[in-house]
Design an enzyme around this catalytic site. Structure first.
Site, PDB file in Angstrom:
ATOM      1  N   GLY A 188       0.837  -1.173  -0.024  1.00 49.78           N
ATOM      2  CA  GLY A 188       0.126  -0.127  -0.034  1.00 49.78           C
ATOM      3  C   GLY A 188       0.849   1.275  -0.053  1.00 49.78           C
ATOM      4  N   HIS A 244      -1.718   7.119   7.789  1.00 46.24           N
ATOM      5  CA  HIS A 244      -0.828   7.934   7.228  1.00 46.24           C
ATOM      6  C   HIS A 244      -1.390   9.250   6.823  1.00 46.24           C
ATOM      7  CE1 HIS A 244       3.089   5.845   6.485  1.00 46.24           C
ATOM      8  NE2 HIS A 244       2.765   4.863   5.971  1.00 46.24           N
ATOM      9  N   CYS A 294       6.868  -0.653   6.906  1.00 50.48           N
ATOM     10  CA  CYS A 294       6.460   0.683   6.250  1.00 50.48           C
ATOM     11  C   CYS A 294       7.409   1.232   5.396  1.00 50.48           C
ATOM     12  CB  CYS A 294       5.820   1.696   7.398  1.00 50.48           C
ATOM     13  SG  CYS A 294       5.405   3.609   6.746  1.00 50.48           S
ATOM     14  N   LEU A 295       7.364   1.688   4.055  1.00 52.35           N
ATOM     15  CA  LEU A 295       8.293   2.038   3.207  1.00 52.35           C
ATOM     16  C   LEU A 295       8.807   3.291   3.734  1.00 52.35           C
ATOM     17  CD1 LEU A 295       6.244   1.474  -0.088  1.00 52.35           C
ATOM     18  CD2 LEU A 295       7.946   0.097   0.711  1.00 52.35           C
ATOM     19  N   HIS A 302      -3.491   1.087   8.436  1.00 51.56           N
ATOM     20  CA  HIS A 302      -2.161   1.553   8.373  1.00 51.56           C
ATOM     21  C   HIS A 302      -2.016   2.595   7.359  1.00 51.56           C
ATOM     22  CE1 HIS A 302       2.415   0.951   7.704  1.00 51.56           C
ATOM     23  NE2 HIS A 302       2.204   1.553   6.719  1.00 51.56           N
ATOM     24  N   GLU A 303      -2.703   2.561   6.062  1.00 52.78           N
ATOM     25  CA  GLU A 303      -2.657   3.690   5.138  1.00 52.78           C
ATOM     26  C   GLU A 303      -3.491   4.810   5.594  1.00 52.78           C
ATOM     27  OE1 GLU A 303      -0.401   3.312   3.201  1.00 52.78           O
ATOM     28  OE2 GLU A 303      -0.101   1.190   3.170  1.00 52.78           O
ATOM     29  N   GLN A 353       3.060  10.015   1.918  1.00 56.69           N
ATOM     30  CA  GLN A 353       4.421   9.262   1.828  1.00 56.69           C
ATOM     31  C   GLN A 353       5.104   9.836   0.661  1.00 56.69           C
ATOM     32  OE1 GLN A 353       2.736   5.240   2.392  1.00 56.69           O
ATOM     33  NE2 GLN A 353       4.590   5.025   3.298  1.00 56.69           N
TER      34      GLN A 353
HETATM   35  O1  GNR Z   1       4.572  -2.696   2.474  1.00 61.83           O
HETATM   36  C1  GNR Z   1       3.826  -2.669   3.100  1.00 61.83           C
HETATM   37  N1  GNR Z   1       3.595  -3.712   3.941  1.00 61.83           N
HETATM   38  C2  GNR Z   1       2.713  -3.707   5.032  1.00 61.83           C
HETATM   39  C3  GNR Z   1       2.564  -4.850   5.712  1.00 61.83           C
HETATM   40  C4  GNR Z   1       1.700  -4.865   6.671  1.00 61.83           C
HETATM   41  C5  GNR Z   1       1.002  -3.802   7.243  1.00 61.83           C
HETATM   42  C6  GNR Z   1       0.970  -2.626   6.513  1.00 61.83           C
HETATM   43  C7  GNR Z   1       1.852  -2.593   5.371  1.00 61.83           C
HETATM   44  S1  GNR Z   1       1.885  -1.071   4.567  1.00 61.83           S
HETATM   45  C8  GNR Z   1       3.521  -1.358   3.872  1.00 61.83           C
HETATM   46  C9  GNR Z   1       3.554  -0.109   2.874  1.00 61.83           C
HETATM   47  C10 GNR Z   1       3.367   1.176   3.381  1.00 61.83           C
HETATM   48  O2  GNR Z   1       4.345   1.645   4.029  1.00 61.83           O
HETATM   49  N2  GNR Z   1       2.392   1.822   3.097  1.00 61.83           N
HETATM   50  O3  GNR Z   1       2.043   2.975   3.863  1.00 61.83           O
HETATM   51 NI    NI Z   2       3.386   3.108   5.405  1.00 58.68          NI
END
Ligand code: GNR
Ligand code: NI
Length: 167
Positions: free
Chosen positions: A46, A137, A91-92, A133-134, A51
């Site tokens: 995601g 952000h 998270c990236l 998670h997204e 980001q």
């Molecule tokens: O690549 C991602 N893997 C992930 C794994 C488990 C829960 C959330 C994520 S999101 C992350 C990519 C990212 O940073 N998205 O904001």
């Molecule tokens: Ni993330």
């Protein structure tokens, strides 16, 4: 279409609350294309517009193993949350760190798709964790905010050091 640079923690723009998209125009469609291309290039599941330094409520997700299940969400809203799950995440924007975070087990979401149609979707398990998670952000929240203060301090310190020693 272009791959964008993903901002990394600690970076003030990751802490801004994104504003809703008012109209789906060519700029928004290009943003979605760039976000999808960036997510695939970085092999993420995601990506939130925050980001890549764009403070708009836009998210892309592809939770499929063959990378053929792209979802584009504009102005996503959580209508309901059910239960909890522990989920291992990364998270990236926090490269190299993985830890377990408590997330809703199920969520009902409402959003606009690329065509501007309102959609409602019930998601669960890993996909629910990913959307949670997204959407965080978009509100300036990172998954590391859920960890102990000691862990947060260590992570921030190490990422700051990495930044200094980068070419
Ligand atoms: O690549 C991602 N893997 C992930 C794994 C488990 C829960 C959330 C994520 S999101 C992350 C990519 C990212 O940073 N998205 O904001
Ligand atoms: Ni993330």
């Amino acid at each position: 279409m272009a791959i964008q640079r993903v901002l990394t923690h600690p970076e003030p723009r990751l802490r801004e609350k994104a504003r809703p998209v008012e109209a789906i125009n060519q700029n928004i469609l290009t943003l979605l294309d760039d976000m999808a291309e960036t997510m695939y290039a970085y092999q993420g599941v995601g990506l939130a517009a925050t980001q890549i330094g764009v403070p708009l409520r836009v998210v892309v997700v592809d939770y499929s193993t063959d990378r053929s299940g792209l979802h584009c969400l504009i102005n996503p809203e959580i209508l309901a949350e059910e239960g909890t799950q522990e989920h291992e995440e990364g998270c990236l924007s926090v490269p190299g760190y993985y830890d377990t975070v408590k997330r809703p087990a199920q969520m009902t979401l409402r959003y606009l798709d690329r065509e501007g149609n309102q959609q409602e979707q019930v998601v669960e398990e890993g996909l629910a964790a990913c959307y949670s998670h997204e959407i965080e952000h978009l509100n300036g929240i990172l998954f590391v905010d859920h960890l102990s203060l000691l862990k947060q301090k260590r992570i921030k310190k190490r990422l700051e050091k990495q930044m200094e020693t980068r070419d």
